[in-house]
Design a protein around this motif. Structure first.
Motif, PDB file in Angstrom:
ATOM      1  N   ILE A 117      16.865 -14.972  10.112  1.00 53.94           N
ATOM      2  CA  ILE A 117      15.981 -14.358  11.107  1.00 53.94           C
ATOM      3  C   ILE A 117      14.536 -14.572  10.658  1.00 53.94           C
ATOM      4  CG2 ILE A 117      15.367 -12.249  12.339  1.00 53.94           C
ATOM      5  CD1 ILE A 117      18.188 -13.204  12.923  1.00 53.94           C
ATOM      6  N   ALA A 118      13.754 -15.251  11.476  1.00 55.60           N
ATOM      7  CA  ALA A 118      12.409 -15.662  11.083  1.00 55.60           C
ATOM      8  C   ALA A 118      11.363 -14.592  11.368  1.00 55.60           C
ATOM      9  CB  ALA A 118      12.029 -16.956  11.813  1.00 55.60           C
ATOM     10  N   PHE A 119      10.312 -14.591  10.549  1.00 58.12           N
ATOM     11  CA  PHE A 119       9.031 -13.915  10.762  1.00 58.12           C
ATOM     12  C   PHE A 119       9.039 -12.389  10.642  1.00 58.12           C
ATOM     13  CE2 PHE A 119       7.786 -17.938  12.878  1.00 58.12           C
ATOM     14  CZ  PHE A 119       6.619 -18.161  12.176  1.00 58.12           C
ATOM     15  N   ILE A 120      10.179 -11.714  10.824  1.00 57.51           N
ATOM     16  CA  ILE A 120      10.180 -10.256  10.773  1.00 57.51           C
ATOM     17  C   ILE A 120       9.703  -9.766   9.403  1.00 57.51           C
ATOM     18  CG2 ILE A 120      11.637  -8.190  10.787  1.00 57.51           C
ATOM     19  CD1 ILE A 120      11.106  -9.211  13.541  1.00 57.51           C
ATOM     20  N   GLY A 121      10.281 -10.310   8.332  1.00 53.66           N
ATOM     21  CA  GLY A 121       9.906  -9.884   6.994  1.00 53.66           C
ATOM     22  C   GLY A 121       8.492 -10.250   6.620  1.00 53.66           C
ATOM     23  N   LEU A 122       7.946 -11.262   7.234  1.00 52.27           N
ATOM     24  CA  LEU A 122       6.582 -11.701   6.947  1.00 52.27           C
ATOM     25  C   LEU A 122       5.552 -10.903   7.734  1.00 52.27           C
ATOM     26  CD1 LEU A 122       4.485 -13.673   5.780  1.00 52.27           C
ATOM     27  CD2 LEU A 122       5.082 -15.265   7.610  1.00 52.27           C
ATOM     28  N   ALA A 123       5.820 -10.668   9.016  1.00 53.09           N
ATOM     29  CA  ALA A 123       4.815 -10.093   9.907  1.00 53.09           C
ATOM     30  C   ALA A 123       4.774  -8.567   9.875  1.00 53.09           C
ATOM     31  CB  ALA A 123       5.067 -10.573  11.336  1.00 53.09           C
ATOM     32  N   VAL A 124       5.941  -7.913   9.818  1.00 58.08           N
ATOM     33  CA  VAL A 124       5.982  -6.452   9.952  1.00 58.08           C
ATOM     34  C   VAL A 124       5.179  -5.726   8.878  1.00 58.08           C
ATOM     35  CG1 VAL A 124       7.493  -4.427   9.910  1.00 58.08           C
ATOM     36  CG2 VAL A 124       8.120  -6.429  11.267  1.00 58.08           C
ATOM     37  N   PRO A 125       5.279  -6.093   7.566  1.00 63.64           N
ATOM     38  CA  PRO A 125       4.472  -5.359   6.580  1.00 63.64           C
ATOM     39  C   PRO A 125       2.978  -5.368   6.880  1.00 63.64           C
ATOM     40  CG  PRO A 125       6.140  -6.659   5.459  1.00 63.64           C
ATOM     41  CD  PRO A 125       6.187  -7.064   6.903  1.00 63.64           C
ATOM     42  N   HIS A 126       2.457  -6.468   7.428  1.00 59.35           N
ATOM     43  CA  HIS A 126       1.039  -6.521   7.768  1.00 59.35           C
ATOM     44  C   HIS A 126       0.715  -5.626   8.952  1.00 59.35           C
ATOM     45  CE1 HIS A 126      -0.010  -9.594   4.883  1.00 59.35           C
ATOM     46  NE2 HIS A 126       1.021 -10.319   5.263  1.00 59.35           N
ATOM     47  N   LEU A 127       1.601  -5.591   9.933  1.00 60.02           N
ATOM     48  CA  LEU A 127       1.395  -4.692  11.069  1.00 60.02           C
ATOM     49  C   LEU A 127       1.414  -3.241  10.618  1.00 60.02           C
ATOM     50  CD1 LEU A 127       3.666  -6.389  13.768  1.00 60.02           C
ATOM     51  CD2 LEU A 127       1.179  -6.460  13.626  1.00 60.02           C
ATOM     52  N   VAL A 128       2.320  -2.912   9.698  1.00 59.18           N
ATOM     53  CA  VAL A 128       2.426  -1.536   9.206  1.00 59.18           C
ATOM     54  C   VAL A 128       1.183  -1.151   8.408  1.00 59.18           C
ATOM     55  CG1 VAL A 128       3.743   0.008   7.698  1.00 59.18           C
ATOM     56  CG2 VAL A 128       4.933  -1.567   9.210  1.00 59.18           C
ATOM     57  N   ARG A 129       0.617  -2.102   7.642  1.00 64.11           N
ATOM     58  CA  ARG A 129      -0.612  -1.801   6.901  1.00 64.11           C
ATOM     59  C   ARG A 129      -1.746  -1.430   7.850  1.00 64.11           C
ATOM     60  NH1 ARG A 129       1.103  -6.404   3.875  1.00 64.11           N
ATOM     61  NH2 ARG A 129       1.908  -5.763   1.834  1.00 64.11           N
ATOM     62  N   GLN A 130      -1.796  -2.093   9.005  1.00 59.30           N
ATOM     63  CA  GLN A 130      -2.837  -1.773   9.984  1.00 59.30           C
ATOM     64  C   GLN A 130      -2.586  -0.413  10.625  1.00 59.30           C
ATOM     65  OE1 GLN A 130      -5.586  -3.770  10.393  1.00 59.30           O
ATOM     66  NE2 GLN A 130      -4.641  -4.822   8.661  1.00 59.30           N
ATOM     67  N   ILE A 131      -1.307  -0.082  10.849  1.00 59.85           N
ATOM     68  CA  ILE A 131      -0.971   1.193  11.487  1.00 59.85           C
ATOM     69  C   ILE A 131      -1.189   2.361  10.527  1.00 59.85           C
ATOM     70  CG2 ILE A 131       0.909   2.569  12.493  1.00 59.85           C
ATOM     71  CD1 ILE A 131       2.099  -0.071  13.509  1.00 59.85           C
ATOM     72  N   MET A 132      -0.694   2.225   9.282  1.00 54.20           N
ATOM     73  CA  MET A 132      -0.730   3.321   8.318  1.00 54.20           C
ATOM     74  C   MET A 132      -2.052   3.417   7.570  1.00 54.20           C
ATOM     75  SD  MET A 132       2.172   4.367   9.089  1.00 54.20           S
ATOM     76  CE  MET A 132       1.974   5.824   8.082  1.00 54.20           C
ATOM     77  N   ASN A 133      -2.744   2.282   7.432  1.00 51.61           N
ATOM     78  CA  ASN A 133      -4.043   2.255   6.756  1.00 51.61           C
ATOM     79  C   ASN A 133      -3.968   2.794   5.331  1.00 51.61           C
ATOM     80  OD1 ASN A 133      -6.782   1.614   6.629  1.00 51.61           O
ATOM     81  ND2 ASN A 133      -7.406   3.662   7.286  1.00 51.61           N
ATOM     82  N   THR A 134      -2.917   2.406   4.600  1.00 52.55           N
ATOM     83  CA  THR A 134      -2.763   2.801   3.209  1.00 52.55           C
ATOM     84  C   THR A 134      -1.925   1.761   2.470  1.00 52.55           C
ATOM     85  OG1 THR A 134      -1.890   4.492   1.701  1.00 52.55           O
ATOM     86  CG2 THR A 134      -0.727   4.189   3.783  1.00 52.55           C
ATOM     87  N   PRO A 135      -2.224   1.510   1.177  1.00 52.02           N
ATOM     88  CA  PRO A 135      -1.395   0.583   0.411  1.00 52.02           C
ATOM     89  C   PRO A 135      -0.254   1.274  -0.340  1.00 52.02           C
ATOM     90  CG  PRO A 135      -3.369   1.092  -0.832  1.00 52.02           C
ATOM     91  CD  PRO A 135      -3.471   1.856   0.461  1.00 52.02           C
ATOM     92  N   ASP A 136      -0.187   2.620  -0.260  1.00 50.68           N
ATOM     93  CA  ASP A 136       0.807   3.389  -1.010  1.00 50.68           C
ATOM     94  C   ASP A 136       2.220   3.033  -0.545  1.00 50.68           C
ATOM     95  OD1 ASP A 136       2.275   5.184  -2.461  1.00 50.68           O
ATOM     96  OD2 ASP A 136       1.278   6.980  -1.701  1.00 50.68           O
ATOM     97  N   HIS A 137       3.045   2.537  -1.469  1.00 48.59           N
ATOM     98  CA  HIS A 137       4.390   2.106  -1.103  1.00 48.59           C
ATOM     99  C   HIS A 137       5.319   3.277  -0.790  1.00 48.59           C
ATOM    100  CE1 HIS A 137       2.993  -1.750  -2.649  1.00 48.59           C
ATOM    101  NE2 HIS A 137       4.003  -2.300  -2.018  1.00 48.59           N
ATOM    102  N   LYS A 138       4.973   4.478  -1.227  1.00 52.45           N
ATOM    103  CA  LYS A 138       5.768   5.640  -0.846  1.00 52.45           C
ATOM    104  C   LYS A 138       5.700   5.882   0.655  1.00 52.45           C
ATOM    105  CE  LYS A 138       5.233   7.988  -5.293  1.00 52.45           C
ATOM    106  NZ  LYS A 138       4.676   9.173  -6.004  1.00 52.45           N
ATOM    107  N   ILE A 139       4.630   5.402   1.264  1.00 54.71           N
ATOM    108  CA  ILE A 139       4.478   5.478   2.718  1.00 54.71           C
ATOM    109  C   ILE A 139       4.848   4.152   3.364  1.00 54.71           C
ATOM    110  CG2 ILE A 139       2.803   5.798   4.593  1.00 54.71           C
ATOM    111  CD1 ILE A 139       1.268   7.667   2.681  1.00 54.71           C
ATOM    112  N   MET A 140       4.442   3.059   2.725  1.00 52.84           N
ATOM    113  CA  MET A 140       4.666   1.734   3.300  1.00 52.84           C
ATOM    114  C   MET A 140       6.149   1.378   3.406  1.00 52.84           C
ATOM    115  SD  MET A 140       2.010   0.056   4.318  1.00 52.84           S
ATOM    116  CE  MET A 140       2.748  -1.581   4.329  1.00 52.84           C
ATOM    117  N   LEU A 141       6.939   1.731   2.388  1.00 50.80           N
ATOM    118  CA  LEU A 141       8.346   1.320   2.389  1.00 50.80           C
ATOM    119  C   LEU A 141       9.143   1.945   3.542  1.00 50.80           C
ATOM    120  CD1 LEU A 141      10.493   0.569  -0.690  1.00 50.80           C
ATOM    121  CD2 LEU A 141      11.502   1.828   1.204  1.00 50.80           C
ATOM    122  N   PRO A 142       9.138   3.293   3.698  1.00 50.72           N
ATOM    123  CA  PRO A 142       9.866   3.844   4.853  1.00 50.72           C
ATOM    124  C   PRO A 142       9.276   3.431   6.189  1.00 50.72           C
ATOM    125  CG  PRO A 142       8.632   5.571   3.715  1.00 50.72           C
ATOM    126  CD  PRO A 142       8.584   4.363   2.856  1.00 50.72           C
TER     127      PRO A 142
END
Length: 341
Positions: free
Chosen positions: A264-289
């Motif tokens: 399955i292409a692009f999901i693993g590449l694109a989603v983390p960047h979209l989530v960084r824009q939504i959450m506005n934090t680099p903390d993986h305790k928030i980023m991972l879930p």
């Protein structure tokens, strides 16, 4: 803290529930949402046709989409953190290429076998076993390399070389294969969520759960690695152990998902960047879930679009994820100076 909990859990979970309902409701046959609630929570059968479509096809497919989208997004997040590269994804270690090689040997090399061997490799689980075996072999090679190499970039290059090597073997097999076998391999490479039985879904669930447990155990290391390996070491983080755990978690997630759903292409590449824009934090305790939830949402929406509601046609899921992911990757390249990596 309550603001982050709301952003991570409350409204994203509400969007996830809505995406699940849309995915279960829309398709070639429309199923009303009130019937979905009644069937799922009370197990009443009002319409036999709807009940069959819902429980034998759409519900397993929706759960598969959640596991695939969430698992690939988490593995992509780990690889981007480990390699400090915004364009790293879950398949940079060659896991997908290993799975492709396993399937290619099964499908394209089946003409070399006869009798009992051909019968053994033509069962319903043959494709899954071949894909998992290819991923596992590459996993062993990458883990062996990670135990001897401390430099993450060198490990990244080794993973890319494994991918190139397996891709070359697949190309040779494709060149000499029959048209029917080549077509079967191409269809597998499109990816698919709708052909899994409940047994296969449960095995995939176990793989994703195991990968997530290992990822959660690496949260402290991932946060420390954001500031560089030297700073992480000053905090008492073992780079070698952290690399091993993150590679292992990614391999289990990406390898298991590829075995059951194809590449399955692009999901693993694109989603983390979209989530960084939504959450506005680099903390993986928030980023991972958050990555798991939003990856599930996006995968469900992609699958709903691929079904082409109210039509009997179904598009390849990889076509839809690529239409979504390619603009995100272009956007990443254009904003490269503003990225945290």
């Amino acid at each position: 803290m309550s603001k982050h909990i709301s952003k991570v859990l409350i409204w994203p979970l509400a969007v996830l529930v809505l995406a699940i309902l849309l995915n279960l409701s829309l398709g070639s046959v429309y199923i009303p949402m009130d019937y979905i609630f009644v069937s799922v929570f009370t197990n009443q059968t009002i319409n036999e046709t709807w009940h069959y479509i819902l429980f034998d096809y759409r519900l397993p497919k929706a759960i598969t989409a959640i596991l695939v989208g969430g698992g690939l997004s988490v593995s992509g997040l780990m690889m981007q953190t480990l390699f400090r590269n915004p364009l790293a994804g879950p398949f940079v270690l060659g896991i997908s290429s290993g799975a492709s090689l396993g399937v290619a040997l099964l499908v394209l090399g089946s003409g070399l076998l006869s009798g009992f061997g051909a019968t053994l490799l033509s069962g319903p689980w043959a494709m899954v076993i071949a894909s998992a075996s290819g991923s596992f072999l590459v996993l062993l090679a990458v883990i062996g390399a990670s135990s001897k190499i401390k430099d993450a970039m060198a490990l990244l290059i080794i993973g890319l070389m494994f991918g190139s090597l397996t891709g070359a073997v697949v190309s040779v097999l494709s060149y000499f294969s029959r048209a029917e076998a080549l077509q079967q391999f191409v269809f597998w490479s499109f990816g698919g969520l709708g052909h899994l039985s409940w047994t296969a879904v449960m095995i995939l669930l176990l793989c994703v759960f195991l990968g997530l447990v290992i990822a959660l155990a690496s949260l402290k290391s991932m946060n420390a690695l954001l500031l560089g390996p030297r700073y992480a070491q000053s905090l008492g983080v073992s780079i070698k152990k952290s690399t091993f755990l993150m590679v292992l978690a990614t391999s289990i997630l990406a390898g298991g998902i590829t075995a059951f759903a194809g590449p399955i292409a692009f999901i693993g590449l694109a989603v983390p960047h979209l989530v960084r824009q939504i959450m506005n934090t680099p903390d993986h305790k928030i980023m991972l879930p958050s990555s798991f939830i939003w990856g599930s949402i996006i995968m469900l929406l992609c699958d709903t679009a691929a079904q082409i509601p109210f039509s009997s046609m179904t598009l390849p899921i990889n076509a839809i994820t690529s239409i979504l992911g390619a603009p995100v990757v272009i956007w990443i390249l254009m904003r490269r100076k503003n990225l945290m990596f």
